[in-house]
Write a protein that holds these residues in place. Structure first.
Motif, short mmCIF file in Angstrom:
data_model
loop_
_atom_site.label_atom_id
_atom_site.label_comp_id
_atom_site.label_asym_id
_atom_site.label_seq_id
_atom_site.Cartn_x
_atom_site.Cartn_y
_atom_site.Cartn_z
N THR A 229 -13.01 23.08 -86.14
CA THR A 229 -11.73 22.38 -85.97
C THR A 229 -10.68 23.33 -85.42
OG1 THR A 229 -12.25 20.84 -87.77
CG2 THR A 229 -9.92 21.10 -87.18
N ALA A 230 -10.66 24.55 -85.94
CA ALA A 230 -9.70 25.55 -85.46
C ALA A 230 -9.91 25.84 -83.98
CB ALA A 230 -9.84 26.84 -86.28
N LEU A 231 -11.16 25.94 -83.57
CA LEU A 231 -11.45 26.23 -82.16
C LEU A 231 -11.03 25.06 -81.28
CD1 LEU A 231 -12.61 28.24 -80.18
CD2 LEU A 231 -14.88 27.30 -80.62
N ARG A 232 -11.29 23.84 -81.75
CA ARG A 232 -10.89 22.66 -80.98
C ARG A 232 -9.37 22.63 -80.79
NH1 ARG A 232 -9.15 17.79 -82.76
NH2 ARG A 232 -9.83 18.20 -84.90
N LEU A 233 -8.64 22.90 -81.85
CA LEU A 233 -7.18 22.89 -81.77
C LEU A 233 -6.65 24.04 -80.91
CD1 LEU A 233 -6.46 22.05 -85.51
CD2 LEU A 233 -5.94 20.57 -83.56
N GLY A 234 -7.26 25.23 -81.07
CA GLY A 234 -6.84 26.36 -80.25
C GLY A 234 -7.10 26.13 -78.78
N ASP A 235 -8.25 25.54 -78.46
CA ASP A 235 -8.56 25.22 -77.07
C ASP A 235 -7.61 24.17 -76.52
OD1 ASP A 235 -10.64 27.03 -77.13
OD2 ASP A 235 -12.23 25.52 -77.31
N ALA A 236 -7.25 23.18 -77.35
CA ALA A 236 -6.31 22.14 -76.91
C ALA A 236 -4.94 22.74 -76.61
CB ALA A 236 -6.19 21.06 -77.98
N ALA A 237 -4.52 23.71 -77.43
CA ALA A 237 -3.24 24.37 -77.19
C ALA A 237 -3.26 25.11 -75.86
CB ALA A 237 -2.92 25.33 -78.33
N ALA A 238 -4.34 25.83 -75.59
CA ALA A 238 -4.44 26.58 -74.34
C ALA A 238 -4.50 25.65 -73.14
CB ALA A 238 -5.66 27.49 -74.38
N ALA A 239 -5.24 24.53 -73.28
CA ALA A 239 -5.37 23.58 -72.17
C ALA A 239 -4.05 22.90 -71.84
CB ALA A 239 -6.43 22.53 -72.50
N ALA A 240 -3.18 22.76 -72.85
CA ALA A 240 -1.90 22.09 -72.65
C ALA A 240 -0.82 23.03 -72.12
CB ALA A 240 -1.44 21.45 -73.95
N ALA A 241 -1.17 24.28 -71.88
CA ALA A 241 -0.18 25.27 -71.44
C ALA A 241 -0.60 25.92 -70.13
CB ALA A 241 0.02 26.33 -72.52
N PRO A 242 -0.80 25.14 -69.08
CA PRO A 242 -1.30 25.72 -67.82
C PRO A 242 -0.32 26.68 -67.16
CG PRO A 242 -0.63 23.45 -67.48
CD PRO A 242 -0.56 23.69 -68.96
N GLN A 243 0.98 26.52 -67.42
CA GLN A 243 1.99 27.36 -66.78
C GLN A 243 2.54 28.42 -67.72
OE1 GLN A 243 2.44 26.88 -63.54
NE2 GLN A 243 1.03 25.16 -63.66
N ALA A 244 1.81 28.72 -68.80
CA ALA A 244 2.31 29.66 -69.80
C ALA A 244 2.44 31.06 -69.22
CB ALA A 244 1.36 29.69 -71.00
N GLY A 245 3.46 31.79 -69.69
CA GLY A 245 3.64 33.18 -69.31
C GLY A 245 2.65 34.07 -70.05
N PRO A 246 2.65 35.37 -69.76
CA PRO A 246 1.65 36.25 -70.34
C PRO A 246 1.72 36.36 -71.85
CG PRO A 246 3.31 37.50 -69.12
CD PRO A 246 3.50 36.07 -68.77
N ARG A 247 2.91 36.37 -72.42
CA ARG A 247 2.99 36.49 -73.88
C ARG A 247 2.45 35.24 -74.56
NH1 ARG A 247 5.18 40.22 -76.91
NH2 ARG A 247 6.27 41.10 -75.12
N MET A 248 2.76 34.08 -74.01
CA MET A 248 2.23 32.84 -74.56
C MET A 248 0.71 32.79 -74.41
SD MET A 248 3.10 30.10 -76.13
CE MET A 248 2.62 28.39 -76.46
#
Length: 413
Positions: A229-248
């Motif tokens: 579940t943690a991996l699914r949520l972590g992957d969803a967070a990363a997928a929803a941030a395509p324009q994230a800066g390096p720190r994010m």
């Protein structure tokens, strides 16, 4: 046309007849003005409004109900009893984006950028209190602020840009309040706050808070042993941030690495860890009170990945570096992670080093009111008892008896 109601209608309502749905918001507004506080459908005994999900009245009502129960000392045990759910339905970014209708106008209140700035500033202060003293006392203040100050602003008249800024600020505050609920072990309650944060962030078109909240949910899940579940949520967070800066990107990838390692996926964990390290090298100085990432946090994730993959000595080294790099203001985190470091030092047979680290944790522990630090102190007492013939362990235990509450000293595995 204006609505007019006389005493017979009120008598019918008091006998249990539910007024027409179109009338209910008017009744709630009248009650709110007389009581000088928000009144929700549930409080008035009305069913939820039959509107599309995420519209303003239903969302604000849910926020008020959640916060009011949380800030009431007589009910905190009840709302805190909710259990963590691995089957929680998490809305995707396209599902929440812009779904909130125009704010329901209230002639009694207007909102401008000054009110948004005030909510942002209060959230920063609450975050600082949580970092330094734990969430036990700060969370009721956050809940009261949500109910009494922020919720009325969400119904106020405002320009569209100000409205979205207030939604974003409220999402930040909901995320922080959920994080403080995690700190007390109220995991079902924390999930409710996190879901509110996702809805509000989507309505505000605030990618940063949306991704930060998903990442927080991933942290909660992995700490409770729900790696997939943690991996699914972590992957969803990363997928929803395509324009994230390096720190994010580092912020998200570090958590993905921990979650992947907790499922035993070594290759994926190491890949995410390298991504986090690369992004951190590109990152500028930290700028936000939460949702930020620093070298101490990166070394913490390295320590967690090492531990999940069976390298306890490597985990100890990484956690030691994390402790050396941690900012002084993060007192609660310092107590918790020093206790974690001591546990792992003991696992590899370094009893004296573990006792030294636990003593450092005890230096700050009396200043922190936190369920998670309480758990670590209870674990310390259990782990040190078999070693009481050793001088360092005996001294540590005797000191703990003067600092740690008796209920924790007596807690059994």
């Amino acid at each position: 046309m204006g609505l007019k109601y006389r005493e017979p209608s009120v008598c019918q309502w008091l006998k249990g007849h539910v007024p027409r749905e179109a009338v209910r918001p008017v009744i709630l507004e009248a009650l709110a003005r007389r009581l000088h506080r928000p009144v929700t459908h549930a409080e008035a005994g009305f069913p939820p409004p039959s509107q599309r999900s995420n519209t303003c009245p239903s969302m604000v009502d849910g926020l008020v109900d959640l916060g009011r129960h949380d800030m009431d000392p007589s009910r905190r045990g009840i709302v805190g009893a909710g259990l963590f759910s691995v089957a929680l339905t998490v809305p995707n970014w396209p599902d929440v984006l812009g779904r909130m209708e125009a704010v329901q106008s209230g002639r009694a209140l207007r909102m401008g950028s000054a009110e948004v700035d005030m909510v942002v500033a209060m959230t920063e202060r609450l975050s600082e209190l949580d970092d330094q003293f734990g969430g036990r006392h700060a969370r009721p203040m956050a809940a009261a602020f949500l109910v009494n100050t922020v919720a009325p602003y969400l119904r106020a008249e405002a320009p569209e840009s100000v409205r979205k800024a207030m939604l974003s600020a409220t999402a930040d505050l909901c995320y922080l309040t959920g994080y403080m609920a995690v700190d007390e072990g109220h995991h079902g309650l924390a999930q409710q706050y996190y879901l509110k944060a996702l809805q509000l962030a989507g309505a505000a078109e605030d990618h940063l808070t949306y991704c930060t909240t998903l990442r927080g949910m991933s942290v909660q899940a992995v700490d409770l042993g729900h790696g997939r579940t943690a991996l699914r949520l972590g992957d969803a967070a990363a997928a929803a941030a395509p324009q994230a800066g390096p720190r994010m990107r580092a912020f998200l990838a570090g958590q993905q690495a921990h979650a992947a390692a907790s499922t035993g996926d070594r290759g994926r964990a190491l890949t995410h860890l390298r991504d986090a390290e690369t992004a951190m090298e590109k990152a500028e100085s930290r700028s936000k009170p939460f949702g930020s990432y620093d070298p101490s946090a990166l070394n913490y994730h390295l320590g967690q990945v090492c531990y999940e993959l069976g390298d306890i000595a490597g985990s100890v080294s990484a956690l030691e570096r994390s402790d050396q790099l941690r900012y002084d203001v993060f007192r609660r985190t310092r107590v918790r992670y020093r206790a974690m470091l001591a546990e792992r030092q003991l696992e590899i047979g370094h009893l004296e080093a573990a006792c030294h680290t636990w003593n450092l944790a005890l230096d700050d522990y009396p200043l922190v009111q936190s369920g998670r630090t309480d758990q670590r102190m209870a674990a310390m007492c259990r782990r040190i008892r078999p070693h009481l013939r050793q001088h360092a362990a005996r001294d540590l235990y005797e000191r703990a008896r003067t600092v740690v509450p008796a209920r924790l000293l007596a807690r059994q595995p």
